[in-house]
Design an enzyme around this catalytic site. Structure first.
Site, PDB file in Angstrom:
ATOM      1  N   HIS A 230     -45.281 107.662 -59.096  1.00 38.28           N
ATOM      2  CA  HIS A 230     -46.059 106.579 -58.470  1.00 38.28           C
ATOM      3  C   HIS A 230     -45.184 105.604 -57.668  1.00 38.28           C
ATOM      4  O   HIS A 230     -45.480 105.274 -56.528  1.00 38.28           O
ATOM      5  CB  HIS A 230     -46.787 105.735 -59.530  1.00 38.28           C
ATOM      6  N   LYS A 316     -43.694  98.573 -70.374  1.00 39.25           N
ATOM      7  CA  LYS A 316     -44.815  98.339 -71.299  1.00 39.25           C
ATOM      8  C   LYS A 316     -44.547  97.097 -72.128  1.00 39.25           C
ATOM      9  O   LYS A 316     -43.397  96.702 -72.303  1.00 39.25           O
ATOM     10  CB  LYS A 316     -44.986  99.550 -72.211  1.00 39.25           C
TER      11      LYS A 316
END
Ligand code: NDP
Length: 465
Positions: A230, A316
């Site tokens: 991505h 995260k």
């Protein structure tokens, strides 16, 4: 290969997580708009009747909100299910029978990568690859060598023109707008180079952890999960030169040139982190060295970008869930009026999620006698991320029509692995960080000259695990 419409849609992994979360909703939308008026055949191992399979499909639509009954009916009419192990040739014989005389099926491999080869061989032996196309899910390999191997396996059964490597990021409106905004506005191009741009930052932050997918994540890590695919794709859209046309091959060739100019990552300019508590997640090894955070500096060796750092930060359990590109312009050569705020005066900001925002940072005079200014932001566009079609709807629709513009070509995917490969071999320990922080303190040192990382908006969101 001439463009043709697929006359059957087959998805392997029909009972999996991806099918539930993304594929069924996309298929319902496509069937509703008349773009999928062909047999839709799910193939997976779990034995179940067609009614049970329909009920799974229905629940996956309900999980997204109120169900559009017309879309549901359109999907239901075409839905079929075949149960069988992919290692059993009989599964492919049943599939052949189910799709009848379809001569251009589109096969979607929504299955664990370890099963790709088995399914491709099963399809080939049953004559299911002739005239067909295949969509391959990410991750496409684990490193450069395995990606090459996977390309060899695919090419043994499909020509490159029939292979559609999905990176759902490329199907997002906000990501497509990066390219559109750059090449549809004459004021952007003169600024878009090393003369005017100081640095580019891309932050992809998630305020949650591995959400029960610890076993998957622990075999992957942040670099493989989001950087190689991505985020390097985002870099390519930000940095590529104008393609000579809008056709798929012109786009993909220009992108490849850019990928080839990316310097392989220098591990000394990569900081890998792991949030405290990650090793207690189900499915995660007690001594896991897998990164849940990365901050890195990327160099692009072209006349346009030489010396301009591209900083990437992803992770995260960070303070917010947002993805944002911050293109920092150079400061004026001297300060005529008030001292120019170096940190945030002139910039382009592209928020890709949770909202789609394009904005330009500038200085404007404050009302009053003195020539004193303030930072202002000109917001060019602002809309919710999922305002239009989902990325999966767009990409499956494109693959059905044979439009490969938004899919990754074999040479590009290998070039992207070549860039990240040195960071994957880095065996220095991951640095711990507290959930809710912006990663290990060392991440600050990745950015040159004590410049700050630009945290995406909104700056604060409630954390969810
Ligand atoms: P799951 O593990 O949830 O599903 C795997 C699917 O494959 C199930 O339908 C399973 O059938 C089937 N399957 C596995 N082995 C066999 C076999 N030997 N014979 C027949 N069927 C088999 O995987 P996901 O849906 O999470 O992921 C699928 C792919 O998509 C992976 O490549 C993943 O990396 C990729 N992906 C997933 C995302 C997600 O959000 N989940 C996001 C992006 C990419 P059964 O359950 O009936 O045994």
């Amino acid at each position: 290969m001439p463009s043709f419409r697929a006359d059957a849609f087959v998805f392997f992994g029909a009972t999996g997580d991806l099918a539930r979360g993304k594929i069924f909703p996309a298929l319902a939308a496509l069937a509703h708009s008349g773009q999928l008026d062909v047999p839709i055949v799910g193939v997976a191992r779990s034995p179940m009747s067609i009614d049970e399979f329909r009920s799974r499909a229905r629940s996956s639509l309900e999980a997204k909100g109120p169900v559009d009954e017309n879309a549901w009916q359109a999907l239901c009419r075409q839905l079929r299910y075949i149960d069988g192990d992919y290692r059993d040739p009989n599964t492919f014989a049943k599939l052949r029978k189910e799709i009848g005389d379809a001569s251009h099926p589109l096969h979607y491999l929504a299955i664990p990568p370890s099963m790709f080869e088995t399914v491709l061989e099963g399809l080939a032996k049953a004559g299911g690859t002739d005239g067909a196309r295949v969509i391959v899910e990410k991750p496409f390999g684990r490193d450069l060598e395995s990606a090459r191997e996977l390309n060899r396996t695919l090419h043994a059964h499909f020509p490159e023109s029939s292979v559609f490597r999905i990176d759902h990021y490329l199907g997002k409106e906000a990501v497509q707008n990066l390219l559109y905004f750059r090449f549809a506005n004459s004021f952007v191009e003169p600024l878009w180079n090393r003369t005017h741009i100081d640095s580019v930052q891309i932050t992809m932050a998630e305020a949650f952890g591995v959400r029960g997918r610890g076993a998957f994540y622990d075999g992957v890590g942040t670099i493989r999960d989001v950087v190689q695919n991505h985020l390097l794709q985002v870099v390519s859209l930000l940095a590529m030169d104008a393609p000579i046309g809008s056709d798929a091959e012109s786009m993909r060739s220009e992108k490849l040139r850019l990928f080839r100019a990316m310097r392989p990552l220098d591990p000394a300019q990569v900081v890998r982190g792991q949030f405290r508590g990650y090793r207690d997640e189900p499915g995660v090894a007690a001594d896991s060295k897998v990164e849940t955070f990365v901050a890195l500096r990327l160099q692009i060796d072209t006349w346009r970008w030489a010396g301009v750092p591209f900083y990437i930060r992803a992770g995260k359990c960070l303070p917010v869930t947002a993805t944002e590109v911050f293109v920092d312009l150079k400061t004026p050569p001297m300060s005529v009026f008030d001292p120019v705020s170096k940190a945030r005066s002139n910039y382009f900001r592209f928020q890709l999620s949770p909202e789609v925002i394009v904005s330009i940072g500038a200085r404007a005079k404050k009302p009053g006698e003195g020539m004193l200014g303030e930072d202002v932001e000109l917001v060019a566009t602002c809309c919710p991320e999922n305002g239009g079609r989902s990325a999966y709807e767009r990409l499956i629709g494109d693959a059905l029509r044979g439009d490969s513009s938004l899919f990754t070509r074999d040479d590009t995917v290998e070039a992207a692995w070549r860039v990240v490969d040195p960071a994957l071999r880095d065996d220095r320990p991951v640095l711990p960080y507290d959930p809710g922080s912006w990663g290990p303190a060392a991440a600050a040192k990745v950015v040159a000259d004590g410049e700050p990382w630009h945290d995406p908006y909104p700056r604060e969101q409630p954390a969810s695990k």
